[in-house]
Design an enzyme around this catalytic site. Structure first.
Site, PDB file in Angstrom:
ATOM      1  N   ILE A 138      45.195  47.390  47.957  1.00  0.00           N
ATOM      2  CA  ILE A 138      44.820  46.174  47.197  1.00  0.00           C
ATOM      3  C   ILE A 138      43.336  46.596  46.869  1.00  0.00           C
ATOM      4  O   ILE A 138      42.593  46.903  47.822  1.00  0.00           O
ATOM      5  CB  ILE A 138      44.861  45.068  48.094  1.00  0.00           C
TER       6      ILE A 138
ATOM      7  N   GLY B 172      39.505  45.298  45.289  1.00  0.00           N
ATOM      8  CA  GLY B 172      38.894  44.249  45.384  1.00  0.00           C
ATOM      9  C   GLY B 172      39.331  43.193  46.281  1.00  0.00           C
ATOM     10  O   GLY B 172      39.599  41.901  45.854  1.00  0.00           O
TER      11      GLY B 172
ATOM     12  N   SER C 245      37.220  41.737  48.931  1.00  0.00           N
ATOM     13  CA  SER C 245      36.040  41.121  49.600  1.00  0.00           C
ATOM     14  C   SER C 245      36.102  39.692  49.778  1.00  0.00           C
ATOM     15  O   SER C 245      35.504  39.006  50.512  1.00  0.00           O
ATOM     16  CB  SER C 245      34.964  41.580  49.316  1.00  0.00           C
TER      17      SER C 245
ATOM     18  N   GLY D 210      38.191  35.765  47.400  1.00  0.00           N
ATOM     19  CA  GLY D 210      39.179  35.410  46.298  1.00  0.00           C
ATOM     20  C   GLY D 210      40.751  35.886  46.491  1.00  0.00           C
ATOM     21  O   GLY D 210      41.280  35.948  47.856  1.00  0.00           O
TER      22      GLY D 210
ATOM     23  N   TYR E 195      35.805  40.480  28.194  1.00  0.00           N
ATOM     24  CA  TYR E 195      36.828  40.051  29.240  1.00  0.00           C
ATOM     25  C   TYR E 195      38.287  39.990  28.857  1.00  0.00           C
ATOM     26  O   TYR E 195      38.998  40.824  29.446  1.00  0.00           O
ATOM     27  CB  TYR E 195      36.245  38.818  30.087  1.00  0.00           C
TER      28      TYR E 195
END
Length: 281
Positions: free
Chosen positions: A9, A11, A13, A15, A154
């Site tokens: 996985i 990202g 750190s 959320g 984005y």
């Protein structure tokens, strides 16, 4: 005894990524939780210990914008675990602004993290996923279906990810790899806090766009007051990870389903334009 399946996985750190790593470990997987800065792993490791799954979570450094980092991490995972059964592309970064006042470097940076990082990780993982007949699950956004004001870079990146994955899905299926995209709406997480937006400074610099930006920020702050928790957004990702035949597209809430339907049933594009016009007036 069959060894547990392994998922990588990106990202993790905070959320959604943190919640997915925790949920995957609770579901019996070996969760390789990656992040650019492993010094930020404290919250994940604490949650893993509190939920008695610390032995199923392994933290590794991976920067999706650095192809050498991606390759090195994937090679380590397969060498240590002997397999890779799933990849969850979660790493991402927001970019707020309109194109007249954003630099091309700003746009390229958003594309590097949100699009090319997904492509790089998927490309590196596919040989291993073919061997395991595994799956790729990519966290996109409702912003990958509905273009949103002041999120041009984005949303462009997320639209690109959706097109990439929709095109890849039938090809990957011929070699036994499932492809799924997951579209969250507003999620109360550090993703928003990490924007570090100085709203007064943004408005002061917005020139002729200041009224529209002020209206957009007010609407966005209100929407995040009703945001999902990371765990709520992660639950459908865990379902997709463990399902026998996951669907290609999943929204994480009824609001997200209703919102994305604005585009998915909008053949001439007028419904989306009518909706988003109200956000900036």
């Amino acid at each position: 005894m069959t060894s547990p399946k392994t998922v990588l996985i990106t990202g993790t750190s905070s959320g959604i990524g943190l919640a997915v790593a925790l949920g995957a470990a609770q579901a019996g997987w070996t969760a390789v939780a990656t992040m650019r800065d492993t010094r930020k792993a404290e919250a994940l490791l604490k949650a893993a210990a509190e939920n008695d799954v610390a032995d199923r979570i392994q933290v590794k450094r991976l920067d999706v914008t650095d192809p050498e980092s991606v390759t090195a991490c994937l090679d380590e995972v397969v060498a240590e675990h002997g397999r890779l059964d799933a990849l969850v592309n979660n790493a991402g970064a927001a970019q707020v602004g309109t194109i007249e006042q954003s630099s091309l470097d700003d746009v390229r940076a958003a594309m590097e993290v949100n699009f090319f990082g997904v492509v790089a990780a998927t490309r590196a993982a596919l040989p291993h996923l073919r061997a395991a007949r595994g799956r790729v699950i990519t966290v996109t956004s409702v912003g990958g279906v509905v273009g949103q004001p002041f999120n041009e870079a984005y949303c462009a990146a997320k639209f690109a990810v959706e097109g990439f994955m929709q095109s890849l899905a039938p090809v990957a299926a011929t070699v036994g790899v499932d492809v799924t995209v997951v579209e969250p709406g507003a999620v109360a997480s550090e993703f928003v806090a990490n924007l570090g937006l100085d709203v007064p400074a943004l408005l002061a610099a917005a020139g002729p766009y200041a009224p529209a930006l002020q209206a957009y920020i007010a609407r966005t702050q209100q929407s995040f007051g009703n945001a999902q928790t990371p765990a709520e957004a992660a639950a459908p990702i865990i379902d997709a990870l463990t399902a026998a035949h996951p669907p290609f597209r999943i929204q994480t809430s009824q609001w997200a389903r209703d919102f994305t339907a604005t585009t998915l049933t909008d053949l001439d594009g007028s419904a989306v334009q009518t909706l988003t016009d109200t956000w900036v007036r």
